[in-house]
Design an enzyme around this catalytic site. Structure first.
Site, PDB file in Angstrom:
ATOM      1  N   LYS A  38       0.842  -1.198   0.000  1.00 49.88           N
ATOM      2  CA  LYS A  38       0.000   0.000   0.000  1.00 49.88           C
ATOM      3  C   LYS A  38       0.880   1.252   0.000  1.00 49.88           C
ATOM      4  O   LYS A  38       2.087   1.192   0.247  1.00 49.88           O
ATOM      5  CB  LYS A  38      -0.931   0.005   1.214  1.00 49.88           C
ATOM      6  CG  LYS A  38      -0.212  -0.013   2.553  1.00 49.88           C
ATOM      7  CD  LYS A  38      -1.196  -0.091   3.706  1.00 49.88           C
ATOM      8  CE  LYS A  38      -0.461  -0.110   5.041  1.00 49.88           C
ATOM      9  NZ  LYS A  38      -1.391  -0.121   6.187  1.00 49.88           N
ATOM     10  N   ARG A 137     -10.672  -0.198  15.248  1.00 51.73           N
ATOM     11  CA  ARG A 137     -10.652   0.593  14.016  1.00 51.73           C
ATOM     12  C   ARG A 137     -11.787   0.116  13.119  1.00 51.73           C
ATOM     13  O   ARG A 137     -12.841   0.737  13.064  1.00 51.73           O
ATOM     14  CB  ARG A 137      -9.273   0.460  13.343  1.00 51.73           C
ATOM     15  CG  ARG A 137      -9.036   1.409  12.198  1.00 51.73           C
ATOM     16  CD  ARG A 137      -7.567   1.468  11.814  1.00 51.73           C
ATOM     17  NE  ARG A 137      -6.992   0.174  11.438  1.00 51.73           N
ATOM     18  CZ  ARG A 137      -5.716   0.012  11.091  1.00 51.73           C
ATOM     19  NH1 ARG A 137      -4.894   1.057  11.083  1.00 51.73           N
ATOM     20  NH2 ARG A 137      -5.256  -1.186  10.758  1.00 51.73           N
ATOM     21  N   HIS A 167      -5.832  -7.554  13.290  1.00 49.48           N
ATOM     22  CA  HIS A 167      -4.603  -6.749  13.215  1.00 49.48           C
ATOM     23  C   HIS A 167      -4.139  -6.398  14.619  1.00 49.48           C
ATOM     24  O   HIS A 167      -4.926  -5.921  15.445  1.00 49.48           O
ATOM     25  CB  HIS A 167      -4.851  -5.474  12.412  1.00 49.48           C
ATOM     26  CG  HIS A 167      -3.604  -4.677  12.157  1.00 49.48           C
ATOM     27  ND1 HIS A 167      -2.570  -5.163  11.403  1.00 49.48           N
ATOM     28  CD2 HIS A 167      -3.224  -3.436  12.564  1.00 49.48           C
ATOM     29  CE1 HIS A 167      -1.604  -4.253  11.341  1.00 49.48           C
ATOM     30  NE2 HIS A 167      -1.979  -3.203  12.054  1.00 49.48           N
ATOM     31  N   ARG A 224       1.350 -10.945   7.148  1.00 53.86           N
ATOM     32  CA  ARG A 224       1.357  -9.730   6.338  1.00 53.86           C
ATOM     33  C   ARG A 224       2.649  -8.954   6.606  1.00 53.86           C
ATOM     34  O   ARG A 224       2.827  -8.377   7.677  1.00 53.86           O
ATOM     35  CB  ARG A 224       0.132  -8.862   6.658  1.00 53.86           C
ATOM     36  CG  ARG A 224      -1.193  -9.581   6.426  1.00 53.86           C
ATOM     37  CD  ARG A 224      -2.378  -8.650   6.668  1.00 53.86           C
ATOM     38  NE  ARG A 224      -2.369  -8.053   7.992  1.00 53.86           N
ATOM     39  CZ  ARG A 224      -2.889  -8.616   9.085  1.00 53.86           C
ATOM     40  NH1 ARG A 224      -3.463  -9.818   9.010  1.00 53.86           N
ATOM     41  NH2 ARG A 224      -2.839  -7.998  10.244  1.00 53.86           N
ATOM     42  N   TYR A 269      15.944  30.711   6.383  1.00 51.02           N
ATOM     43  CA  TYR A 269      14.807  31.463   6.912  1.00 51.02           C
ATOM     44  C   TYR A 269      14.875  31.605   8.429  1.00 51.02           C
ATOM     45  O   TYR A 269      15.180  30.650   9.147  1.00 51.02           O
ATOM     46  CB  TYR A 269      13.496  30.760   6.555  1.00 51.02           C
ATOM     47  CG  TYR A 269      13.135  30.809   5.092  1.00 51.02           C
ATOM     48  CD1 TYR A 269      12.797  32.006   4.477  1.00 51.02           C
ATOM     49  CD2 TYR A 269      13.114  29.652   4.331  1.00 51.02           C
ATOM     50  CE1 TYR A 269      12.446  32.049   3.128  1.00 51.02           C
ATOM     51  CE2 TYR A 269      12.772  29.676   2.982  1.00 51.02           C
ATOM     52  CZ  TYR A 269      12.437  30.889   2.398  1.00 51.02           C
ATOM     53  OH  TYR A 269      12.100  30.932   1.072  1.00 51.02           O
ATOM     54  N   CYS A 316      14.501  24.385   3.547  1.00 54.97           N
ATOM     55  CA  CYS A 316      13.543  25.094   2.693  1.00 54.97           C
ATOM     56  C   CYS A 316      12.734  24.087   1.879  1.00 54.97           C
ATOM     57  O   CYS A 316      12.980  22.871   1.921  1.00 54.97           O
ATOM     58  CB  CYS A 316      14.282  26.045   1.761  1.00 54.97           C
ATOM     59  SG  CYS A 316      15.481  27.122   2.572  1.00 54.97           S
ATOM     60  N   MET A 317      11.774  24.587   1.132  1.00 52.97           N
ATOM     61  CA  MET A 317      10.957  23.688   0.316  1.00 52.97           C
ATOM     62  C   MET A 317      11.796  22.940  -0.716  1.00 52.97           C
ATOM     63  O   MET A 317      11.567  21.753  -0.959  1.00 52.97           O
ATOM     64  CB  MET A 317       9.845  24.468  -0.390  1.00 52.97           C
ATOM     65  CG  MET A 317       8.902  23.580  -1.183  1.00 52.97           C
ATOM     66  SD  MET A 317       7.580  24.496  -2.017  1.00 52.97           S
ATOM     67  CE  MET A 317       6.606  25.040  -0.618  1.00 52.97           C
ATOM     68  N   ASP A 318      12.799  23.609  -1.283  1.00 47.70           N
ATOM     69  CA  ASP A 318      13.535  23.025  -2.402  1.00 47.70           C
ATOM     70  C   ASP A 318      15.048  22.983  -2.187  1.00 47.70           C
ATOM     71  O   ASP A 318      15.767  22.490  -3.058  1.00 47.70           O
ATOM     72  CB  ASP A 318      13.275  23.831  -3.683  1.00 47.70           C
ATOM     73  CG  ASP A 318      11.803  24.144  -3.857  1.00 47.70           C
ATOM     74  OD1 ASP A 318      11.015  23.196  -3.923  1.00 47.70           O
ATOM     75  OD2 ASP A 318      11.451  25.339  -3.890  1.00 47.70           O
TER      76      ASP A 318
END
Length: 392
Positions: A38, A137, A167, A224, A269, A316-318
């Site tokens: 998954k 759940r 589970h 599993r 930043y 930072c983001m990038d």
């Protein structure tokens, strides 16, 4: 093969097979494995991994979270059983029947609608009944109401009971008492099904990754394998000397710029890091926009030429910056290891998870589609996957 310089993840298919074999050694001979793929194989790539291991004789099949994930496997040619672990919506029931996808079932309305879809397309829906023994759940209760539900499954046209499962909520803890209590509830309930309803459900399963490693009595018809398939540990409390695992994924980038900063210069930043002495700083063109945790700001490190380079300031983001003052040989264009080995050292997802306030499952899953995956076997690149052409 394409060249990915900004950032790329390498997935070691040999390590996947090693981990499967290592888990199998710890199981009974007749116990098979469901590979949990998954969330696109926990970020590693469900389809290439499924193709790599589908022919293993002890692989029962695969488990996913959604019907879309199951259909991706079917569409790529995977034919072994695919189990959906969560709730499935009515719009997909007929498609599941046609593609022989196994849903987890725990509501009567699901049964009724699935039965109608199965009859309509002339194929039975093979179901796995989900039992709630303590996760709270989804799942039926292992009591009289649960027996009534199983009876309903037996009586519904178009429904074929293939499996039943529960589970564990706490199998990854040192104290296995809660997990053993869940196992006892499950076995008592399946015993009642045999005695009172006269049916033996052929595929019974409880164990997740932690159970495979440390709870042998819970390894029933199948187990599993989730996080351990990828060479990662369910928790720090799980023994690491029972099943020898190999991490499957590494993450790398390159230095794109090096500058010399004087003392008193703020970095990134917010100025949360200020140099205390002349500092040699390298910029890495990756960031939280790729799924690399911002929580590693001023905490984590990377490997350059086998040496640790601490992260300076906020990620930072990038982009983010690291201190290479102690690595005089570092130069622009050099490979940077964000996750994985380099020389005698290695950065693990467990380490990064602890530093960033996340955990290894989350870190792996959050490496997003901006990060190309490169698949390696026998030391050679055999396949690569990116999403850069998705909208062209």
């Amino acid at each position: 093969m394409k060249n990915y310089d900004r950032i790329w993840a390498t997935v070691d298919l040999d390590a996947i097979k090693h981990n499967m074999a290592a888990m199998k050694v710890n199981l009974r001979e007749e116990t098979k494995i469901i590979a949990v793929v998954k969330t696109d194989g926990y970020g590693h790539g469900a389809v290439p991994i499924a193709h790599e291991i589908e022919d293993l004789p002890y692989l029962y099949g695969f488990a996913v979270a959604t019907v879309e994930e199951a259909l991706i496997l079917r569409g790529s040619g995977i034919r072994k059983p695919v189990l959906i672990l969560g709730y499935t919506f009515p719009y997909c029931y007929e498609k599941m029947a046609r593609e022989e996808i196994r849903p987890a079932v725990f509501r009567e309305d699901m049964l009724e609608e699935m039965g109608k879809a199965a009859v309509s397309c002339g194929r039975p829906v093979k179901i796995h009944i989900k039992v709630d023994t303590g996760m709270s759940r989804i799942g039926i209760r292992p009591d009289e109401s649960g027996l009534a539900f199983v009876r309903k499954c037996m009586e519904t046209p178009g429904i074929e009971i293939e499996g039943i499962f529960t589970h564990f909520a706490r199998a990854d803890e040192t104290d296995k008492t809660p997990a053993r209590q869940q196992l006892e509830q499950f076995l008592d309930f399946t015993g009642r099904i045999r005695r009172e309803l006269g049916i033996h459900i052929p595929v019974q399963h409880c164990s997740n990754s932690a159970g495979i490693v440390g709870l042998g009595e819970a390894n029933l018809d199948v187990v599993r394998a989730g996080i351990t398939l990828y060479g990662l540990w369910p928790s720090e409390q799980v023994a690491k000397d029972i099943v020898p695992l190999k991490p499957v994924l590494s993450l790398r980038s390159r230095i794109v710029y090096i500058k010399e900063l004087e003392a008193g210069r703020a970095v990134s930043y917010g100025g949360t890091f200020v140099t205390q002495a002349p500092t040699r700083v390298a910029t890495i063109p990756a960031g939280y926009g790729d799924g690399y945790p911002r929580g590693l700001s001023n905490k984590g490190s990377v490997l350059i030429a086998g040496k640790r380079a601490p992260i300076l300031g906020r990620i930072c983001m990038d982009q983010f910056m690291v201190d290479v003052t102690g690595i005089p040989e570092a130069k622009e264009g050099d490979v940077v290891t964000l996750i994985g080995p380099d020389g005698d050292d290695a950065i693990t997802m467990e380490e990064l998870g602890e530093l960033s306030g996340r955990f290894n499952y989350e870190l792996a899953c959050c490496l997003n589609k901006r990060v190309p995956r490169v698949y390696v076997k026998d030391g050679e690149t055999v396949y690569s996957k990116d999403s850069f052409r998705d909208f062209r």
